[in-house]
Design a protein around this motif. Structure first.
Motif, PDB file in Angstrom:
ATOM      1  N   ARG A 150      23.443   4.301  51.798  1.00 32.69           N
ATOM      2  CA  ARG A 150      22.144   3.652  51.574  1.00 32.69           C
ATOM      3  C   ARG A 150      21.961   3.297  50.096  1.00 32.69           C
ATOM      4  O   ARG A 150      21.474   2.212  49.768  1.00 32.69           O
ATOM      5  CB  ARG A 150      21.021   4.579  52.033  1.00 32.69           C
ATOM      6  N   SER A 151      22.354   4.214  49.218  1.00 28.66           N
ATOM      7  CA  SER A 151      22.230   3.943  47.782  1.00 28.66           C
ATOM      8  C   SER A 151      23.087   2.745  47.382  1.00 28.66           C
ATOM      9  O   SER A 151      22.645   1.874  46.624  1.00 28.66           O
ATOM     10  CB  SER A 151      22.659   5.185  46.981  1.00 28.66           C
ATOM     11  N   PHE A 152      24.326   2.678  47.893  1.00 29.57           N
ATOM     12  CA  PHE A 152      25.203   1.549  47.580  1.00 29.57           C
ATOM     13  C   PHE A 152      24.605   0.239  48.081  1.00 29.57           C
ATOM     14  O   PHE A 152      24.671  -0.789  47.403  1.00 29.57           O
ATOM     15  CB  PHE A 152      26.582   1.747  48.200  1.00 29.57           C
ATOM     16  N   ALA A 153      24.029   0.281  49.293  1.00 28.97           N
ATOM     17  CA  ALA A 153      23.432  -0.937  49.859  1.00 28.97           C
ATOM     18  C   ALA A 153      22.308  -1.451  48.962  1.00 28.97           C
ATOM     19  O   ALA A 153      22.199  -2.661  48.719  1.00 28.97           O
ATOM     20  CB  ALA A 153      22.908  -0.650  51.261  1.00 28.97           C
ATOM     21  N   LEU A 154      21.479  -0.544  48.473  1.00 26.06           N
ATOM     22  CA  LEU A 154      20.393  -0.937  47.578  1.00 26.06           C
ATOM     23  C   LEU A 154      20.930  -1.413  46.234  1.00 26.06           C
ATOM     24  O   LEU A 154      20.439  -2.383  45.654  1.00 26.06           O
ATOM     25  CB  LEU A 154      19.434   0.236  47.387  1.00 26.06           C
ATOM     26  N   CYS A 155      21.962  -0.749  45.747  1.00 26.03           N
ATOM     27  CA  CYS A 155      22.576  -1.125  44.470  1.00 26.03           C
ATOM     28  C   CYS A 155      23.089  -2.559  44.503  1.00 26.03           C
ATOM     29  O   CYS A 155      22.869  -3.337  43.571  1.00 26.03           O
ATOM     30  CB  CYS A 155      23.714  -0.145  44.175  1.00 26.03           C
ATOM     31  N   PHE A 156      23.763  -2.934  45.599  1.00 21.30           N
ATOM     32  CA  PHE A 156      24.371  -4.255  45.676  1.00 21.30           C
ATOM     33  C   PHE A 156      23.362  -5.359  45.984  1.00 21.30           C
ATOM     34  O   PHE A 156      23.742  -6.527  46.087  1.00 21.30           O
ATOM     35  CB  PHE A 156      25.503  -4.259  46.705  1.00 21.30           C
ATOM     36  N   SER A 157      22.092  -5.005  46.102  1.00 24.02           N
ATOM     37  CA  SER A 157      21.079  -6.039  46.317  1.00 24.02           C
ATOM     38  C   SER A 157      21.030  -7.020  45.148  1.00 24.02           C
ATOM     39  O   SER A 157      20.734  -8.202  45.332  1.00 24.02           O
ATOM     40  CB  SER A 157      19.704  -5.399  46.518  1.00 24.02           C
ATOM     41  N   ILE A 158      21.348  -6.537  43.945  1.00 23.13           N
ATOM     42  CA  ILE A 158      21.313  -7.420  42.786  1.00 23.13           C
ATOM     43  C   ILE A 158      22.361  -8.522  42.904  1.00 23.13           C
ATOM     44  O   ILE A 158      22.179  -9.639  42.417  1.00 23.13           O
ATOM     45  CB  ILE A 158      21.516  -6.614  41.479  1.00 23.13           C
ATOM     46  N   VAL A 159      23.459  -8.224  43.583  1.00 22.90           N
ATOM     47  CA  VAL A 159      24.544  -9.200  43.723  1.00 22.90           C
ATOM     48  C   VAL A 159      24.127 -10.353  44.634  1.00 22.90           C
ATOM     49  O   VAL A 159      24.492 -11.505  44.404  1.00 22.90           O
ATOM     50  CB  VAL A 159      25.817  -8.513  44.251  1.00 22.90           C
ATOM     51  N   VAL A 160      23.348 -10.045  45.683  1.00 24.53           N
ATOM     52  CA  VAL A 160      22.960 -11.088  46.646  1.00 24.53           C
ATOM     53  C   VAL A 160      21.569 -11.647  46.365  1.00 24.53           C
ATOM     54  O   VAL A 160      21.111 -12.540  47.077  1.00 24.53           O
ATOM     55  CB  VAL A 160      23.018 -10.548  48.090  1.00 24.53           C
ATOM     56  N   ASN A 161      20.908 -11.129  45.324  1.00 26.93           N
ATOM     57  CA  ASN A 161      19.545 -11.569  45.041  1.00 26.93           C
ATOM     58  C   ASN A 161      19.455 -13.068  44.795  1.00 26.93           C
ATOM     59  O   ASN A 161      18.568 -13.753  45.323  1.00 26.93           O
ATOM     60  CB  ASN A 161      18.988 -10.802  43.843  1.00 26.93           C
ATOM     61  N   ARG A 162      20.363 -13.594  43.980  1.00 27.51           N
ATOM     62  CA  ARG A 162      20.309 -15.021  43.661  1.00 27.51           C
ATOM     63  C   ARG A 162      20.534 -15.868  44.914  1.00 27.51           C
ATOM     64  O   ARG A 162      19.912 -16.926  45.073  1.00 27.51           O
ATOM     65  CB  ARG A 162      21.338 -15.365  42.580  1.00 27.51           C
TER      66      ARG A 162
ATOM     67  N   GLY B   9      12.575 -13.670  48.367  1.00 28.57           N
ATOM     68  CA  GLY B   9      14.003 -13.508  48.138  1.00 28.57           C
ATOM     69  C   GLY B   9      14.343 -12.131  47.606  1.00 28.57           C
ATOM     70  O   GLY B   9      15.377 -11.546  47.970  1.00 28.57           O
ATOM     71  N   THR B  10      13.477 -11.585  46.757  1.00 28.54           N
ATOM     72  CA  THR B  10      13.699 -10.247  46.215  1.00 28.54           C
ATOM     73  C   THR B  10      13.601  -9.189  47.305  1.00 28.54           C
ATOM     74  O   THR B  10      14.421  -8.265  47.372  1.00 28.54           O
ATOM     75  CB  THR B  10      12.687  -9.956  45.094  1.00 28.54           C
ATOM     76  N   TRP B  11      12.587  -9.317  48.166  1.00 29.49           N
ATOM     77  CA  TRP B  11      12.482  -8.386  49.305  1.00 29.49           C
ATOM     78  C   TRP B  11      13.722  -8.476  50.197  1.00 29.49           C
ATOM     79  O   TRP B  11      14.299  -7.456  50.588  1.00 29.49           O
ATOM     80  CB  TRP B  11      11.249  -8.704  50.145  1.00 29.49           C
ATOM     81  N   MET B  12      14.139  -9.699  50.521  1.00 28.18           N
ATOM     82  CA  MET B  12      15.274  -9.889  51.428  1.00 28.18           C
ATOM     83  C   MET B  12      16.561  -9.320  50.851  1.00 28.18           C
ATOM     84  O   MET B  12      17.416  -8.823  51.590  1.00 28.18           O
ATOM     85  CB  MET B  12      15.451 -11.373  51.732  1.00 28.18           C
ATOM     86  N   SER B  13      16.721  -9.403  49.533  1.00 26.39           N
ATOM     87  CA  SER B  13      17.976  -8.994  48.918  1.00 26.39           C
ATOM     88  C   SER B  13      18.294  -7.523  49.162  1.00 26.39           C
ATOM     89  O   SER B  13      19.463  -7.156  49.260  1.00 26.39           O
ATOM     90  CB  SER B  13      17.949  -9.282  47.410  1.00 26.39           C
TER      91      SER B  13
ATOM     92  N   ILE C  62      21.589  -3.463  57.304  1.00 30.23           N
ATOM     93  CA  ILE C  62      23.015  -3.492  57.641  1.00 30.23           C
ATOM     94  C   ILE C  62      23.621  -2.094  57.469  1.00 30.23           C
ATOM     95  O   ILE C  62      24.415  -1.637  58.307  1.00 30.23           O
ATOM     96  CB  ILE C  62      23.756  -4.520  56.773  1.00 30.23           C
ATOM     97  N   ALA C  63      23.243  -1.409  56.389  1.00 31.10           N
ATOM     98  CA  ALA C  63      23.755  -0.056  56.160  1.00 31.10           C
ATOM     99  C   ALA C  63      23.328   0.884  57.281  1.00 31.10           C
ATOM    100  O   ALA C  63      24.137   1.688  57.775  1.00 31.10           O
ATOM    101  CB  ALA C  63      23.259   0.468  54.816  1.00 31.10           C
ATOM    102  N   GLU C  64      22.056   0.793  57.706  1.00 31.27           N
ATOM    103  CA  GLU C  64      21.584   1.660  58.790  1.00 31.27           C
ATOM    104  C   GLU C  64      22.297   1.339  60.093  1.00 31.27           C
ATOM    105  O   GLU C  64      22.639   2.251  60.858  1.00 31.27           O
ATOM    106  CB  GLU C  64      20.074   1.510  58.948  1.00 31.27           C
ATOM    107  N   TRP C  65      22.526   0.057  60.365  1.00 34.38           N
ATOM    108  CA  TRP C  65      23.281  -0.308  61.576  1.00 34.38           C
ATOM    109  C   TRP C  65      24.679   0.287  61.519  1.00 34.38           C
ATOM    110  O   TRP C  65      25.174   0.841  62.512  1.00 34.38           O
ATOM    111  CB  TRP C  65      23.365  -1.833  61.688  1.00 34.38           C
ATOM    112  N   TRP C  66      25.333   0.178  60.375  1.00 31.09           N
ATOM    113  CA  TRP C  66      26.692   0.693  60.242  1.00 31.09           C
ATOM    114  C   TRP C  66      26.722   2.206  60.417  1.00 31.09           C
ATOM    115  O   TRP C  66      27.629   2.749  61.072  1.00 31.09           O
ATOM    116  CB  TRP C  66      27.254   0.307  58.880  1.00 31.09           C
TER     117      TRP C  66
END
Length: 226
Positions: free
Chosen positions: A149-161, A188-192, A199-203
């Protein structure tokens, strides 16, 4: 290299995307020149840029170590390297998250974006601390789930744009509409991070089900005569 330890294509893709993102996002801040910042600094907030740079530099270490943490071969063949990269992740993520929490209310795109970034910072800090606590208690299954979960939140910055570009294209037919533009950036920020977390919870649910199925299969009695 076995099937369980080889570098899988999704991990390769994640590593390449991370390197490309850092190559794009990091250079303007290496000279510590506020004039080159891609994030507008609000007047009267002298602490904004130092906190932003702290978040970005520590976040760079976080992204790199997160990719290493997700590499099964490293975890299985070099557990000590895995543990140290995990420690670097945690002890960089906590101050990076606190810096993000401090600058989130200063976002230039309005209340929607500020709320999204504040919630992201709180959840990132919470999941990271929970993962660390579980590791200290040797509850490794829970540790891995919280760190996913932490990694998923961390990588939000990568997909934010990417999400911001999509939301602006969909919701802002008139580029001169400043209010609509701010709202689109906020969405867009919320979605990122929301999509990443879902996706992390599904996995996690999928892998739990797969483990239960495997255990049930292994514990099933073998029919007589086979």
């Amino acid at each position: 290299m076995t099937a369980s330890t080889r570098i899988r294509p999704p991990l390769v893709g994640l590593g390449l995307v991370t390197v490309a993102f850092l190559a794009y996002a990091l250079p303007p801040y290496l000279g510590l020149d506020p004039a080159r910042s891609r994030v507008p600094t609000r007047s009267g907030t002298w602490f904004h840029y130092p906190l932003l740079v702290t978040h970005i530099f520590l976040g760079t270490a976080v992204l790199v170590t997160a990719v290493l943490q997700l590499w099964p071969w490293l975890r299985q063949r070099h557990p000590e390297v895995h543990r140290w990269s995990g420690r670097i992740y945690v002890f960089a993520a906590i101050p990076a998250g606190l810096a993000a929490l401090a600058v989130a209310p200063l976002g230039a795109a309005g209340l929607n974006q500020r709320a999204a970034n504040t919630m992201l910072a709180l959840l990132w800090l919470g999941t990271t601390v929970a993962g660390y606590v579980m590791a200290r208690r040797r509850r490794y299954a829970q540790h891995r789930e919280w760190m996913v979960r932490s990694f998923a939140l961390c990588f939000s910055i990568v997909v934010n744009r990417l999400w911001t570009t999509v939301c602006v294209a969909v919701f802002v037919p008139d580029p001169s509409d400043a209010v609509a533009l701010q709202q689109a950036i906020g969405v867009g920020t919320w979605m990122s991070w929301l999509v990443n977390l879902l996706i992390a919870e599904w996995w996690l649910q999928h892998t739990r089900h797969r483990r239960k199925t495997r255990r049930a299969t292994l514990s099933s009695p073998v029919p007589a005569g086979t």
